[in-house]
Design an enzyme around this catalytic site. Structure first.
Site, mmCIF file in Angstrom:
data_model
loop_
_atom_site.group_PDB
_atom_site.id
_atom_site.type_symbol
_atom_site.label_atom_id
_atom_site.label_comp_id
_atom_site.label_asym_id
_atom_site.label_seq_id
_atom_site.Cartn_x
_atom_site.Cartn_y
_atom_site.Cartn_z
ATOM 1 N N ASN A 1 61.969 24.288 -15.215
ATOM 2 C CA ASN A 1 60.504 24.307 -15.188
ATOM 3 C C ASN A 1 60.043 24.044 -13.757
ATOM 4 O O ASN A 1 59.835 22.898 -13.355
ATOM 5 C CB ASN A 1 59.945 23.261 -16.151
ATOM 6 C CG ASN A 1 58.444 23.362 -16.313
ATOM 7 O OD1 ASN A 1 57.672 22.724 -15.592
ATOM 8 N ND2 ASN A 1 58.013 24.172 -17.255
ATOM 9 N N GLY B 1 58.015 19.442 -16.347
ATOM 10 C CA GLY B 1 58.353 19.584 -14.944
ATOM 11 C C GLY B 1 57.165 19.968 -14.080
ATOM 12 O O GLY B 1 56.008 19.912 -14.516
ATOM 13 N N ARG C 1 55.914 22.810 -13.117
ATOM 14 C CA ARG C 1 55.001 23.821 -13.663
ATOM 15 C C ARG C 1 54.121 23.206 -14.745
ATOM 16 O O ARG C 1 52.918 23.481 -14.808
ATOM 17 C CB ARG C 1 55.773 25.014 -14.232
ATOM 18 C CG ARG C 1 54.837 26.162 -14.635
ATOM 19 C CD ARG C 1 55.595 27.368 -15.204
ATOM 20 N NE ARG C 1 54.710 28.533 -15.304
ATOM 21 C CZ ARG C 1 53.929 28.805 -16.332
ATOM 22 N NH1 ARG C 1 53.893 27.983 -17.377
ATOM 23 N NH2 ARG C 1 53.159 29.888 -16.339
ATOM 24 N N CYS C 2 54.703 22.389 -15.601
ATOM 25 C CA CYS C 2 53.919 21.729 -16.653
ATOM 26 C C CYS C 2 52.798 20.880 -16.066
ATOM 27 O O CYS C 2 51.729 20.746 -16.668
ATOM 28 C CB CYS C 2 54.819 20.837 -17.505
ATOM 29 S SG CYS C 2 56.003 21.722 -18.535
ATOM 30 N N MET C 3 53.024 20.284 -14.908
ATOM 31 C CA MET C 3 52.061 19.347 -14.321
ATOM 32 C C MET C 3 50.992 20.031 -13.479
ATOM 33 O O MET C 3 50.214 19.337 -12.818
ATOM 34 C CB MET C 3 52.791 18.322 -13.442
ATOM 35 C CG MET C 3 53.709 17.389 -14.200
ATOM 36 S SD MET C 3 54.232 15.985 -13.187
ATOM 37 C CE MET C 3 55.066 16.815 -11.844
#
Length: 416
Positions: A360, A403, A405-407
């Site tokens: 990610n 990760g 990208r999620c944040m």
């Protein structure tokens, strides 16, 4: 920087991104209620904030303008008379508060924070019994006093929103518009309220078209949406995104808005499990022809291509069954693509680093990606593949199971 939104790909030079700095919502995580609040552990807030600040500064050092969710919401409420009261009324109605008088008492408490920024932070943090003393009569119902068979005693009057620092999921920027999502769980669906007020009232973003709305009957999340190019997106049929939601999305994008650039949607049918929670846990694009991938997804995939039909409101669906490598190459018009598996060929390293979101990654520009420091096996493979790595610490941030990208939610990328 221009007003509005512009995200035509996953890899174009990132110019503007929205984050949420972890706050007191992480202090209001009771260990015995973690599963219900979709967390596996309680992060140590000061270190989580230090790590997140490093993440933000790393992006700034690359020329990226960093916006914060909490500030955008406060600015939106500042900009429109009546927006604060409207927001508070809706926040209360969605907060799951029982009793006849308790909602009014809790609303009065939140409304006592006159600065909109402070008020917004308190809505994110939740409300505990230590903050607001409710008289027994405020409950007014037997259920709210004794609970139900499935209830356990909680010190929370209003749940915190600990997953907010994963800004990828409540809404997804697609081209010049937004999917404002209805999320999979009640716990996280409350987070989409903040996006609603940004795109309704913020001076810079209130004119952004909505491709999907939070009052839809079907759930979808931003981690399942990848911008492949300026006219095509990939969407995961996953634990968190229903196939019916993609039907709605396609109809709105193809027929509901003349200015929507999307005319191809590729629906990837991935296993419905936490290991494959979103499509971006399966693969993320890191260069024009390179992707990080979950090693368990190497076989044949079921993919559906959705395009506008001949008649108005008609959507044409074609099934594509091939390997991920061939499917992505075909969609992008390339001879071939390179898939880089998390953890390399080591099944134990792959499982460990996939648990900590090794695949990610956030692409800042083609070939330059932000990664977690702890995933050293995957990072070494990426480095050897010619990637420039922006490495950030993640001992506490990774406890939330997401990760880089999620944040992050890109608001503006340059065209390729």
């Amino acid at each position: 920087m221009s007003k509005g939104l512009h995200v035509p790909s996953e890899i174009g030079n990132l110019k503007k991104v929205m984050l949420h700095r972890p706050g007191d919502e992480l202090l209001n995580l009771p260990p015995d209620e973690l599963e219900r609040l979709l967390f596996d552990d309680v992060p140590f807030l000061p270190v989580a904030q230090e790590e997140h600040d490093t993440f933000a500064q790393t992006l700034r050092d690359q020329g990226v303008e960093v916006l914060y969710l909490e500030k955008l919401v406060a600015e939106a409420l500042d900009a429109a008379p009546g927006a604060r009261d409207e927001f508070l009324d809706q926040w209360i109605s969605e907060a799951g508060i029982t009793g006849k008088h308790a909602p009014a008492i809790i609303r009065e408490y939140i409304d006592s924070f006159k600065d909109n920024y402070e008020m917004v932070l308190h809505t994110m943090a939740g409300v505990t019994k230590q903050e607001v003393q409710l008289p027994v009569k405020a409950s007014e119902t037997l259920r709210s006093i004794v609970g139900t068979d499935g209830d356990t005693e909680s010190d929370l009057l209003v749940d915190p929103m600990p997953n907010l620092y994963f800004t990828r999921d409540p809404f997804a920027v697609v081209g010049n518009g937004v999917n404002l999502n209805r999320m999979y769980s009640v716990t996280r669906n409350r987070e989409t309220l903040y996006g609603k007020y940004i795109f309704k009232y913020h001076p810079d973003y209130k004119d952004s078209p909505l491709w999907y709305r939070r009052n839809s009957a079907y759930h979808t999340e931003g981690g399942d949406v990848l911008n492949l190019n300026n006219h095509a997106i990939a969407v995961g049929i996953s634990q968190r995104t229903e196939a019916a939601a993609i039907d709605v999305m396609a109809n709105h994008m193809f027929w509901g808005h003349e200015d929507c650039p999307i005319d191809e949607i590729y629906a990837f049918n991935i296993p419905s499990s936490r290991a494959f929670m979103h499509l971006d846990t399966v693969f993320t694009q890191i260069d024009v022809d390179k992707f990080t991938i979950h090693p368990a997804i190497m076989g044949t995939l079921q993919v559906f291509k959705l395009t506008p039909g001949k008649e108005e409101n008609e959507v044409k669906i074609e099934e594509m069954n091939d390997t991920l490598e061939h499917t992505l190459a075909k969609i992008l018009g390339l001879d071939q693509v390179t898939l880089i598996p998390c953890g390399g060929g080591d099944p134990i390293a792959a499982a460990r680093e996939q648990w900590n979101d090794g695949s990610n990654t956030l692409c800042v520009r083609p070939g330059t990606i932000c990664v977690y420091q702890r995933n050293n096996v995957t990072n070494d493979i990426l480095y050897k593949a010619g990637m420039e790595l922006l490495v950030i610490p993640s001992a506490e941030l990774s406890r939330g199971r997401g990760g880089p990208r999620c944040m992050s939610m890109p608001f503006w990328r340059e065209d390729l």
